[in-house]
Design a protein around this motif. Structure first.
Motif, PDB file in Angstrom:
ATOM      1  N   VAL A 178       0.861  -1.189   0.000  1.00 46.05           N
ATOM      2  CA  VAL A 178       0.000   0.000   0.000  1.00 46.05           C
ATOM      3  C   VAL A 178       0.896   1.237   0.000  1.00 46.05           C
ATOM      4  CG1 VAL A 178      -1.887   1.206   1.152  1.00 46.05           C
ATOM      5  CG2 VAL A 178      -1.771  -1.295   1.253  1.00 46.05           C
ATOM      6  N   ASN A 179       1.115   1.779  -1.211  1.00 48.23           N
ATOM      7  CA  ASN A 179       1.966   2.979  -1.326  1.00 48.23           C
ATOM      8  C   ASN A 179       1.101   4.241  -1.315  1.00 48.23           C
ATOM      9  OD1 ASN A 179       0.804   3.121  -3.879  1.00 48.23           O
ATOM     10  ND2 ASN A 179       2.568   2.187  -4.903  1.00 48.23           N
ATOM     11  N   ASP A 180       1.740   5.402  -1.487  1.00 44.55           N
ATOM     12  CA  ASP A 180       1.015   6.679  -1.396  1.00 44.55           C
ATOM     13  C   ASP A 180      -0.086   6.806  -2.439  1.00 44.55           C
ATOM     14  OD1 ASP A 180       2.538   7.439   0.729  1.00 44.55           O
ATOM     15  OD2 ASP A 180       4.006   8.571  -0.458  1.00 44.55           O
ATOM     16  N   ALA A 181       0.167   6.308  -3.666  1.00 40.73           N
ATOM     17  CA  ALA A 181      -0.838   6.399  -4.735  1.00 40.73           C
ATOM     18  C   ALA A 181      -2.074   5.573  -4.390  1.00 40.73           C
ATOM     19  CB  ALA A 181      -0.232   5.932  -6.056  1.00 40.73           C
ATOM     20  N   ILE A 182      -1.858   4.364  -3.854  1.00 36.71           N
ATOM     21  CA  ILE A 182      -2.993   3.508  -3.474  1.00 36.71           C
ATOM     22  C   ILE A 182      -3.714   4.094  -2.264  1.00 36.71           C
ATOM     23  CG2 ILE A 182      -3.612   1.221  -2.576  1.00 36.71           C
ATOM     24  CD1 ILE A 182      -1.459   0.051  -4.415  1.00 36.71           C
ATOM     25  N   ARG A 183      -2.977   4.717  -1.342  1.00 35.93           N
ATOM     26  CA  ARG A 183      -3.619   5.370  -0.192  1.00 35.93           C
ATOM     27  C   ARG A 183      -4.571   6.472  -0.666  1.00 35.93           C
ATOM     28  NH1 ARG A 183       1.694   4.714   2.151  1.00 35.93           N
ATOM     29  NH2 ARG A 183       1.557   3.098   3.761  1.00 35.93           N
ATOM     30  N   GLU A 184      -4.138   7.214  -1.658  1.00 40.08           N
ATOM     31  CA  GLU A 184      -4.973   8.280  -2.209  1.00 40.08           C
ATOM     32  C   GLU A 184      -6.235   7.703  -2.835  1.00 40.08           C
ATOM     33  OE1 GLU A 184      -6.124  12.044  -2.668  1.00 40.08           O
ATOM     34  OE2 GLU A 184      -4.219  11.480  -1.729  1.00 40.08           O
ATOM     35  N   MET A 185      -6.121   6.569  -3.514  1.00 40.12           N
ATOM     36  CA  MET A 185      -7.286   5.921  -4.135  1.00 40.12           C
ATOM     37  C   MET A 185      -8.261   5.415  -3.070  1.00 40.12           C
ATOM     38  SD  MET A 185      -5.549   3.799  -7.297  1.00 40.12           S
ATOM     39  CE  MET A 185      -7.091   3.509  -8.165  1.00 40.12           C
ATOM     40  N   ILE A 186      -7.716   4.917  -1.929  1.00 37.42           N
ATOM     41  CA  ILE A 186      -8.579   4.441  -0.838  1.00 37.42           C
ATOM     42  C   ILE A 186      -9.383   5.608  -0.265  1.00 37.42           C
ATOM     43  CG2 ILE A 186      -8.613   3.430   1.480  1.00 37.42           C
ATOM     44  CD1 ILE A 186      -6.029   1.907   0.695  1.00 37.42           C
ATOM     45  N   ILE A 187      -8.722   6.729  -0.023  1.00 33.79           N
ATOM     46  CA  ILE A 187      -9.400   7.910   0.524  1.00 33.79           C
ATOM     47  C   ILE A 187     -10.486   8.409  -0.421  1.00 33.79           C
ATOM     48  CG2 ILE A 187      -9.053  10.343   1.178  1.00 33.79           C
ATOM     49  CD1 ILE A 187      -6.233   9.461   2.183  1.00 33.79           C
ATOM     50  N   GLN A 188     -10.237   8.255  -1.746  1.00 36.47           N
ATOM     51  CA  GLN A 188     -11.215   8.679  -2.754  1.00 36.47           C
ATOM     52  C   GLN A 188     -12.314   7.636  -2.990  1.00 36.47           C
ATOM     53  OE1 GLN A 188      -8.881   9.523  -6.235  1.00 36.47           O
ATOM     54  NE2 GLN A 188      -7.842  11.292  -5.310  1.00 36.47           N
ATOM     55  N   ASN A 189     -12.300   6.542  -2.188  1.00 39.99           N
ATOM     56  CA  ASN A 189     -13.299   5.462  -2.302  1.00 39.99           C
ATOM     57  C   ASN A 189     -13.338   4.825  -3.685  1.00 39.99           C
ATOM     58  OD1 ASN A 189     -14.508   5.019   0.249  1.00 39.99           O
ATOM     59  ND2 ASN A 189     -15.586   6.991   0.065  1.00 39.99           N
ATOM     60  N   LYS A 190     -12.165   4.616  -4.280  1.00 34.38           N
ATOM     61  CA  LYS A 190     -12.096   3.914  -5.566  1.00 34.38           C
ATOM     62  C   LYS A 190     -12.463   2.445  -5.367  1.00 34.38           C
ATOM     63  CE  LYS A 190     -10.381   7.277  -8.217  1.00 34.38           C
ATOM     64  NZ  LYS A 190     -11.040   7.777  -9.420  1.00 34.38           N
ATOM     65  N   SER A 191     -12.964   1.806  -6.422  1.00 32.56           N
ATOM     66  CA  SER A 191     -13.411   0.410  -6.315  1.00 32.56           C
ATOM     67  C   SER A 191     -12.211  -0.544  -6.260  1.00 32.56           C
ATOM     68  CB  SER A 191     -14.288   0.049  -7.515  1.00 32.56           C
ATOM     69  OG  SER A 191     -13.504   0.021  -8.705  1.00 32.56           O
ATOM     70  N   ASN A 192     -12.515  -1.802  -5.853  1.00 33.84           N
ATOM     71  CA  ASN A 192     -11.472  -2.844  -5.837  1.00 33.84           C
ATOM     72  C   ASN A 192     -10.832  -3.011  -7.199  1.00 33.84           C
ATOM     73  OD1 ASN A 192     -11.820  -3.499  -3.181  1.00 33.84           O
ATOM     74  ND2 ASN A 192     -13.232  -5.192  -3.571  1.00 33.84           N
ATOM     75  N   ASP A 193     -11.679  -3.043  -8.240  1.00 39.56           N
ATOM     76  CA  ASP A 193     -11.181  -3.267  -9.597  1.00 39.56           C
ATOM     77  C   ASP A 193     -10.233  -2.150 -10.025  1.00 39.56           C
ATOM     78  OD1 ASP A 193     -12.671  -5.558  -9.722  1.00 39.56           O
ATOM     79  OD2 ASP A 193     -14.350  -4.655 -10.807  1.00 39.56           O
ATOM     80  N   ASP A 194     -10.582  -0.916  -9.661  1.00 40.31           N
ATOM     81  CA  ASP A 194      -9.728   0.222 -10.025  1.00 40.31           C
ATOM     82  C   ASP A 194      -8.371   0.133  -9.320  1.00 40.31           C
ATOM     83  OD1 ASP A 194     -11.650   1.259 -11.671  1.00 40.31           O
ATOM     84  OD2 ASP A 194     -12.449   2.673 -10.190  1.00 40.31           O
ATOM     85  N   ILE A 195      -8.432  -0.196  -8.026  1.00 44.71           N
ATOM     86  CA  ILE A 195      -7.190  -0.288  -7.246  1.00 44.71           C
ATOM     87  C   ILE A 195      -6.317  -1.425  -7.775  1.00 44.71           C
ATOM     88  CG2 ILE A 195      -6.235  -0.814  -4.957  1.00 44.71           C
ATOM     89  CD1 ILE A 195      -8.674   0.629  -3.753  1.00 44.71           C
ATOM     90  N   LYS A 196      -6.962  -2.563  -8.070  1.00 46.47           N
ATOM     91  CA  LYS A 196      -6.188  -3.717  -8.555  1.00 46.47           C
ATOM     92  C   LYS A 196      -5.578  -3.431  -9.929  1.00 46.47           C
ATOM     93  CE  LYS A 196      -6.263  -8.705  -8.633  1.00 46.47           C
ATOM     94  NZ  LYS A 196      -6.940  -9.904  -8.150  1.00 46.47           N
ATOM     95  N   ALA A 197      -6.364  -2.820 -10.814  1.00 46.23           N
ATOM     96  CA  ALA A 197      -5.863  -2.487 -12.160  1.00 46.23           C
ATOM     97  C   ALA A 197      -4.662  -1.550 -12.061  1.00 46.23           C
ATOM     98  CB  ALA A 197      -6.975  -1.865 -12.991  1.00 46.23           C
ATOM     99  N   PHE A 198      -4.758  -0.565 -11.163  1.00 45.65           N
ATOM    100  CA  PHE A 198      -3.649   0.379 -10.979  1.00 45.65           C
ATOM    101  C   PHE A 198      -2.423  -0.340 -10.413  1.00 45.65           C
ATOM    102  CE2 PHE A 198      -1.230   3.176  -8.156  1.00 45.65           C
ATOM    103  CZ  PHE A 198      -0.873   4.189  -9.048  1.00 45.65           C
ATOM    104  N   ALA A 199      -2.649  -1.209  -9.416  1.00 44.42           N
ATOM    105  CA  ALA A 199      -1.535  -1.918  -8.782  1.00 44.42           C
ATOM    106  C   ALA A 199      -0.820  -2.833  -9.774  1.00 44.42           C
ATOM    107  CB  ALA A 199      -2.044  -2.730  -7.590  1.00 44.42           C
TER     108      ALA A 199
END
Length: 565
Positions: free
Chosen positions: A510-531
């Protein structure tokens, strides 16, 4: 009549299939090892077993038969005992009138043929089959059902295991308890435990049925029937398990949990016991927990290089939360305890809260959850935070209160480990938020999430290359040319082609970019695709395919255990 060895030599010389030098070398090895000549020829790749059978068939005028897909008649199989079948390497095939046809790899063994004729009262006809096929058929069709305890009690293995019985203050005497303390029943249970450990079983299932007591072992993730005990011994055997597990002998209507230790060949193994009332009595599941597996550390768990590196970096952090996720039986506890054992030094105060305590580890403070007295995960976690811990392990985050305390603990200076039941790594984020933890707290606390599965490992001793259809490989995305393997089955792996299991991992940092996505309530699919795209996340299937490429697991196993992305 000539022996099979003499016939083989004549056939091979006349067919020009082998040179005299190759044959002399094989005979020299045969003299030294006393192994059958045909085995040596096959093992040294001088000839295949198929070619050998074909040559023998033509010379001896005996047909060949492959037993892999042959359906056996139980009435015919029962004509020959398992002991005789194993002794001579034969398998009964069919009976027509007074003629019994058997599959053999050595049809010139006149002693076997004479004994079979005397034992069955039939004329014996033969077909040629590979020895491995015959052994597999014997293992499959001869059910080792024990009609009484006499056969089991004659086993020497029963004397090699010592059970440390936990003393009970008061036991209500009954016939079952008296019988359970008799030497035959004690020896029977000891043998069951010894056999399970020798066969590398992770669990023993003792299941009352209408007509007996069924015993199964789980080896490499699959259950296998071992034997069946008479119904008359059921109460005594179950009472014996209750006594050594410190369970209430008089209680048979409610589920119970207990544990005990055994010592086998100088090694101590914990057993965790679960008793569940069912229609015909109480079913027991005994899980073997070998602490020797924990002392080896992360490096010896079989992790791929990338996940191992990420894990090592994460556990060096002074605080934060590490979550291991996966279904029951996916090795989460073993992974976490291996990490804790590695971090277990005198300078650190490590406390766990579990239900139940899986492994008992020296130097670690372990709390057993007891909901009946109000000691649940949340209250246990609140209490242990006042014990000045450096590292906390929570058996499972089950509710919002536990999740909230765990997250806040990880933000106030503790390194927190826990488990969740989710399908992949990013889903853990959604699960915590669904439990009521604020997204900014989840983002701030998480440092690594790992999804884990266990795959059955190919037996190293009988591993052989296999062909996979090109269209399947194309569909799965295999572009480079590679060799695929499968276990043929041998005595070492009990003719399964599998020996042991290995973990496949999906490790997301969980890096800074993923932390930002969590705060923005991004979906699982979005987070996984980005990761996957930007952070180099290797999915469960990616890691499984990597182990296929390295020849550790089969392609079939990788597809079975992981899902298509």
């Amino acid at each position: 009549m000539s022996t099979l060895k003499e016939e083989l030599i004549q056939i091979l010389v006349k067919s020009n299939r082998l040179t005299l030098e190759q044959l002399e070398e094989a005979l020299k090895v045969q003299k030294q090892t006393e192994a059958p000549l045909r085995k040596i020829l096959v093992e040294k790749n001088l000839i295949t077993e198929e070619e050998l059978l074909s040559l023998l068939s033509k010379k001896l005028y005996i047909p060949t038969l492959h037993l892999n897909k042959y359906k056996f008649d139980p009435a015919v199989v029962s004509l020959v005992s398992e002991q005789v079948a194993r002794k001579y390497g034969i398998m009964p095939i069919s009976r027509i009138g007074d003629t019994l046809t058997v599959a053999m790899s050595d049809p010139l063994n006149i002693f076997a043929l004479d004994d079979l004729k005397a034992l069955t009262g039939c004329n014996i006809d033969t077909v040629l089959s590979p020895e491995d096929d015959i052994l597999k058929a014997i293992d499959t069709y001869y059910h080792r059902q024990v009609q009484g305890v006499d056969k089991i009690l004659s086993e020497e293995a029963a004397t090699t295991v010592q059970v440390e019985v936990i003393k009970q203050e008061a036991i209500v005497l009954s016939e079952a308890i008296k019988e359970s303390q008799a030497p035959p029943i004690v020896k029977l249970v000891n043998l069951m435990l010894a056999q399970a450990l020798q066969k590398r079983a992770s669990d023993i299932h003792v299941e009352p049925a209408e007509d007996g007591l069924r015993v199964r072992y789980r080896v490499d993730g699959s259950l296998h029937d071992v034997f069946k005990l008479p119904k008359s011994n059921q109460n005594a055997v179950l009472a014996r398990i209750k006594i050594i597990s410190n369970l209430d002998i008089t209680e048979s209507r409610k589920p119970q949990d207990g544990r005990f230790k055994v010592r086998l060949e100088g090694k101590e193994v914990d057993f965790r016991v679960s008793a569940l009332p069912i229609s015909f009595g109480q079913k027991f599941v005994l899980r073997a927990l070998d602490k020797a597996n924990l002392s080896i550390g992360l490096d010896s768990l079989g992790f791929s290089e990338q996940p191992l590196k990420l894990f090592k970096e994460a556990i060096d952090k002074p605080f934060g939360m590490i979550i291991v996720t996966g279904p029951t039986g996916s090795g989460k506890s073993t992974t976490l305890y291996s990490i804790l054992s590695q971090l277990n030094v005198v300078e650190r105060n490590i406390i766990t809260v579990e239900d139940p305590v899986e492994y008992e580890v020296d130097g670690i403070t372990q709390i057993q959850v007891k909901p009946e007295i109000g000691l649940d995960f949340a209250s246990g976690l609140r209490a242990l935070l006042r014990q000045n811990p450096d590292i906390i392990m929570i058996g499972e985050i089950r509710d919002s209160e536990t999740a909230d305390i765990a997250v806040k603990a990880s933000l106030t200076g503790q390194l927190v480990f826990s488990t969740l039941h989710t399908n992949d790594a990013p889903s853990s984020i959604t699960r915590l938020i669904d439990m009521g933890v604020e997204p900014f707290l989840v983002a701030s606390s998480l440092i690594l999430i790992c999804a884990q599965r266990l795959c059955r490992r190919i037996c190293k001793r009988c591993k052989q290359p296999i062909d996979i259809p090109g269209e399947l490989l194309e569909k799965l995305g295999f572009k480079e040319k590679m060799v695929f393997y499968k276990g043929k089955g041998c005595s070492y792996c009990a003719n399964t082609g599998i020996y042991g299991r290995i973990a496949v991992l999906e490790v997301m940092v969980v890096n800074d970019a993923i932390r930002e996505m969590i705060i923005q309530n991004k979906s699982n699919d979005d987070i996984k695709a980005f990761a996957v795209k930007d952070c180099g996340l290797r999915t469960l299937r990616d890691d499984a395919f990597l182990k296929v490429k390295d020849g550790m697991i089969t392609l079939e196993e990788a597809i079975r255990v992981t899902t298509e992305e």
